[in-house]
Write a protein that holds these residues in place. Structure first.
Motif, PDB file in Angstrom:
ATOM      1  N   LEU A 166      -7.973   1.499   3.058  1.00  0.00           N
ATOM      2  CA  LEU A 166      -7.541  -0.048   2.397  1.00  0.00           C
ATOM      3  C   LEU A 166      -6.712  -0.551   3.402  1.00  0.00           C
ATOM      4  O   LEU A 166      -7.628  -2.024   4.429  1.00  0.00           O
ATOM      5  CB  LEU A 166      -7.142  -0.099   1.418  1.00  0.00           C
TER       6      LEU A 166
ATOM      7  N   PHE B  52       4.376  -6.450  -3.655  1.00  0.00           N
ATOM      8  CA  PHE B  52       3.614  -6.191  -2.453  1.00  0.00           C
ATOM      9  C   PHE B  52       2.696  -5.800  -1.799  1.00  0.00           C
ATOM     10  O   PHE B  52       2.455  -6.047  -0.168  1.00  0.00           O
ATOM     11  CB  PHE B  52       5.191  -6.994  -1.257  1.00  0.00           C
ATOM     12  N   LYS B  53       1.799  -5.416  -2.384  1.00  0.00           N
ATOM     13  CA  LYS B  53       1.204  -4.593  -2.208  1.00  0.00           C
ATOM     14  C   LYS B  53       0.107  -4.720  -1.510  1.00  0.00           C
ATOM     15  O   LYS B  53       0.148  -3.717  -0.404  1.00  0.00           O
ATOM     16  CB  LYS B  53       0.263  -3.298  -3.720  1.00  0.00           C
ATOM     17  N   GLY B  54      -0.042  -6.437  -1.655  1.00  0.00           N
ATOM     18  CA  GLY B  54      -1.548  -6.269  -0.580  1.00  0.00           C
ATOM     19  C   GLY B  54      -1.248  -7.160   1.205  1.00  0.00           C
ATOM     20  O   GLY B  54      -1.407  -7.030   2.109  1.00  0.00           O
ATOM     21  N   ARG B  55       0.613  -6.624   1.384  1.00  0.00           N
ATOM     22  CA  ARG B  55       0.931  -6.939   2.351  1.00  0.00           C
ATOM     23  C   ARG B  55       1.642  -6.279   3.182  1.00  0.00           C
ATOM     24  O   ARG B  55       2.618  -6.013   4.707  1.00  0.00           O
ATOM     25  CB  ARG B  55       1.585  -8.397   2.629  1.00  0.00           C
TER      26      ARG B  55
ATOM     27  N   PRO C 180       2.774 -14.612  -2.865  1.00  0.00           N
ATOM     28  CA  PRO C 180       3.519 -14.781  -1.719  1.00  0.00           C
ATOM     29  C   PRO C 180       2.775 -14.181  -0.263  1.00  0.00           C
ATOM     30  O   PRO C 180       3.212 -14.449   0.191  1.00  0.00           O
ATOM     31  CB  PRO C 180       5.365 -13.981  -2.037  1.00  0.00           C
ATOM     32  N   CYS C 181       2.394 -13.493  -0.362  1.00  0.00           N
ATOM     33  CA  CYS C 181       1.569 -12.492   0.258  1.00  0.00           C
ATOM     34  C   CYS C 181       0.698 -13.323   1.386  1.00  0.00           C
ATOM     35  O   CYS C 181       1.072 -12.915   2.552  1.00  0.00           O
ATOM     36  CB  CYS C 181       0.672 -10.917  -0.138  1.00  0.00           C
ATOM     37  N   HIS C 182      -0.322 -13.571   1.184  1.00  0.00           N
ATOM     38  CA  HIS C 182      -0.480 -14.604   1.964  1.00  0.00           C
ATOM     39  C   HIS C 182      -1.744 -15.772   1.151  1.00  0.00           C
ATOM     40  O   HIS C 182      -2.573 -16.269   0.975  1.00  0.00           O
ATOM     41  CB  HIS C 182      -2.465 -13.911   2.337  1.00  0.00           C
TER      42      HIS C 182
ATOM     43  N   GLN D  58      -8.137  -3.952   6.198  1.00  0.00           N
ATOM     44  CA  GLN D  58      -7.483  -4.955   6.165  1.00  0.00           C
ATOM     45  C   GLN D  58      -6.146  -5.451   6.758  1.00  0.00           C
ATOM     46  O   GLN D  58      -4.668  -5.960   6.395  1.00  0.00           O
ATOM     47  CB  GLN D  58      -6.956  -5.121   5.150  1.00  0.00           C
TER      48      GLN D  58
ATOM     49  N   MET E 185       0.836  -1.407   0.020  1.00  0.00           N
ATOM     50  CA  MET E 185       0.288  -0.263   0.266  1.00  0.00           C
ATOM     51  C   MET E 185       0.951   1.306   0.164  1.00  0.00           C
ATOM     52  O   MET E 185       2.563   1.222   0.955  1.00  0.00           O
ATOM     53  CB  MET E 185      -0.834  -0.163   1.289  1.00  0.00           C
TER      54      MET E 185
ATOM     55  N   HIS F 240      -6.634 -10.531  -4.714  1.00  0.00           N
ATOM     56  CA  HIS F 240      -7.015 -10.315  -2.952  1.00  0.00           C
ATOM     57  C   HIS F 240      -5.832  -9.015  -2.799  1.00  0.00           C
ATOM     58  O   HIS F 240      -7.245  -7.708  -2.576  1.00  0.00           O
ATOM     59  CB  HIS F 240      -6.003 -11.570  -1.792  1.00  0.00           C
ATOM     60  N   LEU F 241      -5.518  -8.672  -2.881  1.00  0.00           N
ATOM     61  CA  LEU F 241      -4.868  -7.122  -1.963  1.00  0.00           C
ATOM     62  C   LEU F 241      -4.147  -6.492  -2.722  1.00  0.00           C
ATOM     63  O   LEU F 241      -3.557  -5.633  -2.724  1.00  0.00           O
ATOM     64  CB  LEU F 241      -4.754  -7.179  -0.335  1.00  0.00           C
ATOM     65  N   GLY F 242      -3.452  -7.267  -4.258  1.00  0.00           N
ATOM     66  CA  GLY F 242      -2.963  -7.086  -5.034  1.00  0.00           C
ATOM     67  C   GLY F 242      -2.089  -6.412  -5.396  1.00  0.00           C
ATOM     68  O   GLY F 242      -0.876  -6.186  -5.592  1.00  0.00           O
ATOM     69  N   CYS F 243      -0.700  -7.770  -4.259  1.00  0.00           N
ATOM     70  CA  CYS F 243       0.456  -8.146  -4.958  1.00  0.00           C
ATOM     71  C   CYS F 243       1.049  -8.531  -6.328  1.00  0.00           C
ATOM     72  O   CYS F 243      -0.662  -9.190  -6.672  1.00  0.00           O
ATOM     73  CB  CYS F 243       1.027  -9.174  -3.571  1.00  0.00           C
ATOM     74  N   THR F 244       2.123  -8.890  -6.206  1.00  0.00           N
ATOM     75  CA  THR F 244       2.330  -9.682  -8.025  1.00  0.00           C
ATOM     76  C   THR F 244       2.861 -11.323  -7.858  1.00  0.00           C
ATOM     77  O   THR F 244       3.352 -11.732  -6.749  1.00  0.00           O
ATOM     78  CB  THR F 244       3.218  -8.885  -8.461  1.00  0.00           C
TER      79      THR F 244
ATOM     80  N   TYR G 136      -4.203  -8.402   7.192  1.00  0.00           N
ATOM     81  CA  TYR G 136      -3.208  -8.802   6.181  1.00  0.00           C
ATOM     82  C   TYR G 136      -2.000  -8.267   5.770  1.00  0.00           C
ATOM     83  O   TYR G 136      -1.206  -9.301   5.271  1.00  0.00           O
ATOM     84  CB  TYR G 136      -4.342  -8.861   5.063  1.00  0.00           C
ATOM     85  N   ILE G 137      -1.891  -6.572   6.239  1.00  0.00           N
ATOM     86  CA  ILE G 137      -1.187  -5.783   5.700  1.00  0.00           C
ATOM     87  C   ILE G 137      -0.698  -5.291   7.410  1.00  0.00           C
ATOM     88  O   ILE G 137      -0.207  -4.583   8.270  1.00  0.00           O
ATOM     89  CB  ILE G 137      -1.432  -4.690   5.323  1.00  0.00           C
TER      90      ILE G 137
END
Ligand code: FES
Lengths: 153, 167
Positions: A10, A55-58, B123-125, A14, A1, B104-108, A17-18
């Motif tokens: 977001l 790693f945007k989602g984490r 790899p994120c979740h 969430q 993010m 999910h939340l946009g990782c690659t 997850y982050i």
């Protein structure tokens, strides 16, 4: 993010997850070291942007932590940053810097210091710049994934 | 006691109403301005294809990573953006180009990442997707990976704007 309104909203939804924060740590040198400091900033920002994409989602990239490099207490509030980020729910805090002095201060920061010597990007062509950053970032990707795996087991 | 000018009720209302009115006017004007300048903003119309360096003849049934860049205008500044696709030929011989952005939340995601055979892995979740992009139930993603429309020009692959995938 990224550090913007949409992504942080977001993040707040969430949170579970982050769990990782990335802090770009950059010297604010307005004296003769200005160009060197600005180069470091440019380099670190590009690197961090690449990692954010992977790693945007984490992870959340925080605003840069800038410090006056010639003050005696130049490193003093890094620990406070780590502390607040941990309180905000981040399990992993990484400080990204090109200033090698941070390596000796890692322990007192309470975070993981990732030191990457900066490369003057100058008027390098965009594509060359990207592949250079990508190569650097690949090793860091492994460090981050390793940290995540270690915390699971 | 207080020598300060207190804000009277009337003044207060006046201020707030002007404020609100201002917002409302802006709310009405903004779309108009947008319509007026829209043709200028629309540098990259939807449905445009971007060239890549990938030779179509060299595609196989194993997904390969294809990077491509183009200029993008974001607010008032133009920058070069790089995007990635995972591309392969399916058993009907059609080209499939998937977006690597995890739903999910946009990782690659990467093909067979972390030793997950025949899957895309996040790899994120620990998100997983089938080769056709379908999300594996029980992992965090709730939707399949987006697909790029594809085209071919002079033997090279071209990619459009990612769309929802109905697999
Ligand atoms: S972002 Fe891919 S599994 Fe969460």
């Amino acid at each position: 993010m990224n550090w913007n309104g949409k992504d942080t909203a977001l993040f707040l939804q969430q949170k579970e997850y982050i769990d990782t924060a990335i802090v770009p740590v950059v010297p604010a040198d307005f004296g003769p070291g200005m160009s060197g400091a600005a180069e470091q900033y440019e380099f670190i920002q590009l690197l961090v942007t690449f990692l954010e994409k992977q790693f945007k989602g984490r992870l959340l990239v925080t605003p840069p932590h800038a410090y006056l490099p010639d003050l005696d207490e130049w490193a003093s509030d890094a620990a406070e940053w780590t502390d607040r980020l941990k309180k905000a729910g981040f399990k992993h805090v990484f400080l990204f810097t090109s200033d090698s002095r941070w390596r000796e201060r890692e322990e007192e920061t309470g975070a993981a210091v990732i030191w990457v010597p900066s490369v003057p990007l100058g008027d390098m062509e965009d594509s060359v710049k990207y592949s250079l950053i990508e190569n650097q970032a690949k090793q860091i990707v492994n460090i981050i994934v390793q940290k995540w795996q270690d915390s699971v087991s | 006691m207080s020598k300060k000018q207190p804000v009277s009720r009337r003044q207060f209302l006046n201020y707030t109403l002007t404020g609100v009115g201002g917002f409302m006017a802006a709310g009405m004007l903004m779309p108009m301005v947008r319509f007026a300048v829209d043709p200028v903003l629309k540098g990259e119309a939807a449905g445009d294809f971007h060239p890549t360096q990938q030779k179509v003849s060299e595609l196989t049934d194993t997904p390969v990573r294809v990077d491509f860049s183009y200029e993008q205008t974001d607010a008032w500044y133009t920058s070069e953006v790089t995007h990635t696709a995972w591309v392969y030929k399916n058993n009907k011989g059609d080209i499939v180009a998937l977006s690597p952005v995890c739903k999910h939340l946009g990782c690659t995601v990467s093909w067979e990442g972390n030793d997950h055979k025949d899957k895309f892995f996040c790899p994120c979740h620990n998100g997983l997707y089938e080769k056709n992009g379908k999300n594996v139930p029980g992992t965090p993603p709730l939707k399949p990976l987006d697909v790029y429309p594809t085209a071919e020009k002079d033997g090279l692959l071209q990619l459009g704007k990612p769309e929802a995938n109905n697999v």
